[in-house]
Write an enzyme that holds these catalytic residues in place. Structure first.
Site, PDB file in Angstrom:
ATOM      1  N   ARG A 182      44.496  27.884  43.744  1.00  0.00           N
ATOM      2  CA  ARG A 182      45.472  28.925  44.096  1.00  0.00           C
ATOM      3  C   ARG A 182      46.448  28.347  45.111  1.00  0.00           C
ATOM      4  O   ARG A 182      46.041  27.981  46.216  1.00  0.00           O
ATOM      5  CB  ARG A 182      44.753  30.130  44.689  1.00  0.00           C
ATOM      6  N   GLU A 211      31.522  38.327  47.611  1.00  0.00           N
ATOM      7  CA  GLU A 211      32.138  38.439  46.281  1.00  0.00           C
ATOM      8  C   GLU A 211      31.246  37.778  45.252  1.00  0.00           C
ATOM      9  O   GLU A 211      31.107  36.545  45.255  1.00  0.00           O
ATOM     10  CB  GLU A 211      33.525  37.769  46.279  1.00  0.00           C
ATOM     11  N   ASP A 270      36.800  31.575  40.734  1.00  0.00           N
ATOM     12  CA  ASP A 270      36.318  32.937  40.490  1.00  0.00           C
ATOM     13  C   ASP A 270      35.945  33.029  39.021  1.00  0.00           C
ATOM     14  O   ASP A 270      36.778  32.723  38.151  1.00  0.00           O
ATOM     15  CB  ASP A 270      37.408  33.969  40.794  1.00  0.00           C
ATOM     16  N   HIS A 310      40.446  28.664  47.752  1.00  0.00           N
ATOM     17  CA  HIS A 310      40.990  28.316  46.436  1.00  0.00           C
ATOM     18  C   HIS A 310      42.095  27.265  46.549  1.00  0.00           C
ATOM     19  O   HIS A 310      42.274  26.455  45.633  1.00  0.00           O
ATOM     20  CB  HIS A 310      41.560  29.559  45.758  1.00  0.00           C
ATOM     21  N   HIS A 334      32.807  34.589  43.330  1.00  0.00           N
ATOM     22  CA  HIS A 334      33.486  33.535  44.075  1.00  0.00           C
ATOM     23  C   HIS A 334      32.517  32.393  44.396  1.00  0.00           C
ATOM     24  O   HIS A 334      31.503  32.599  45.068  1.00  0.00           O
ATOM     25  CB  HIS A 334      34.031  34.150  45.378  1.00  0.00           C
TER      26      HIS A 334
END
Length: 266
Positions: free
Chosen positions: A104, A238, A156, A149, A241
């Protein structure tokens, strides 16, 4: 000092600066391409299912996220190879990994930060954060100014039972259902029932939340065991993740865009 010596020193200084910028410990800025350690996940394992959410409008910000120019999963090579090892174990059992997000860029994280600072934009609240006030997203840890990320080894993902069912695309403006609603009521996803949808800003997304029981809890544990066995560590808040360790770039947050050209030839 003579002109040749001045030029030589300038060249040496430039080389030192270039090496410093390329080192894993440096803070990387915007750039056109990824370091050589990055690859597309499809080049390592073409069988892993992709549903790259941030390249679509089906996100908690309600639009395609900055920096996602193509729906491609980019990762460091060690992380991609580890996912391949997990997939090799899953396929004979009738399951596949499905990735929602991989590398990301920092500009995407900056997009999240801008969105979180706009109290008037609540367009996706009904699905992604129905019980959380938007002004608490930073305080509660759902949004941060840096993301693992961006270091390239975090992913994810979820599990899909094979053969994978087709999923329909999100239609902007459609009625939103809470991400923690029963699986048959929330936005359709072909993954195993994990108790919530992806990117659900709710405490039910915590991997070991005691309210998640039965088959849904077993599904989370199956995913966590599978990933741990190949070197990934789960983020407890999460269930989706995971970060591969050791990370090749533990201190670097990259900002090249998500595009196949970023890793051309790899």
């Amino acid at each position: 000092m003579t002109a040749p010596r001045t030029a030589l020193r300038a060249l040496v200084a430039a080389a030192v600066l270039a090496l410093t910028a390329a080192s894993p410990g440096a803070q990387a800025g915007p750039g056109p391409g990824a370091p050589g350690e990055f690859v597309t996940l499809r080049s390592v394992d073409p069988t892993i299912i992709h549903e790259m959410r941030y390249a679509t409008a089906h996100t908690f910000v309600g639009e395609r996220v900055d920096g996602y120019r193509q729906p491609v999963c980019l990762l460091t090579r060690p992380a991609a190879r580890a996912l391949h090892r997990a997939q090799v174990r899953l396929l004979p059992q009738g399951y596949s990994l499905k990735v929602y997000d991989c590398y990301r860029p920092q500009r995407a994280v900056d997009h999240f930060v801008r969105w979180a600072g706009d109290p008037d934009d609540q367009s996706m609240k009904g699905e992604f954060y129905p019980l959380v006030d938007k002004d608490r997203l930073f305080e509660d840890g759902y949004i941060a100014k840096r993301s693992g990320h961006s270091r390239g080894s975090t992913v994810d993902l979820t599990l899909v039972r094979l053969p994978a069912r087709a999923t329909r695309p999100y239609r902007p403006g459609e009625r939103l259902m809470p991400c923690f609603a029963p699986q048959g009521e929330r936005f359709p996803d072909n993954s195993l029932d994990m108790g919530t949808g992806y990117d659900c800003f709710d405490t039910l997304s915590r991997t070991d939340d005691p309210r998640i029981r039965g088959a849904r809890r077993a599904n989370r544990q199956f995913l966590q065991r599978t990933m741990a066995d190949v070197g990934f560590v789960n983020l407890p808040e999460e269930w989706w993740h995971f970060t591969f360790v050791p990370e090749p770039f533990p201190d670097t947050y990259f900002d090249f865009p998500v595009h196949r050209r970023a890793v051309a030839g790899r």
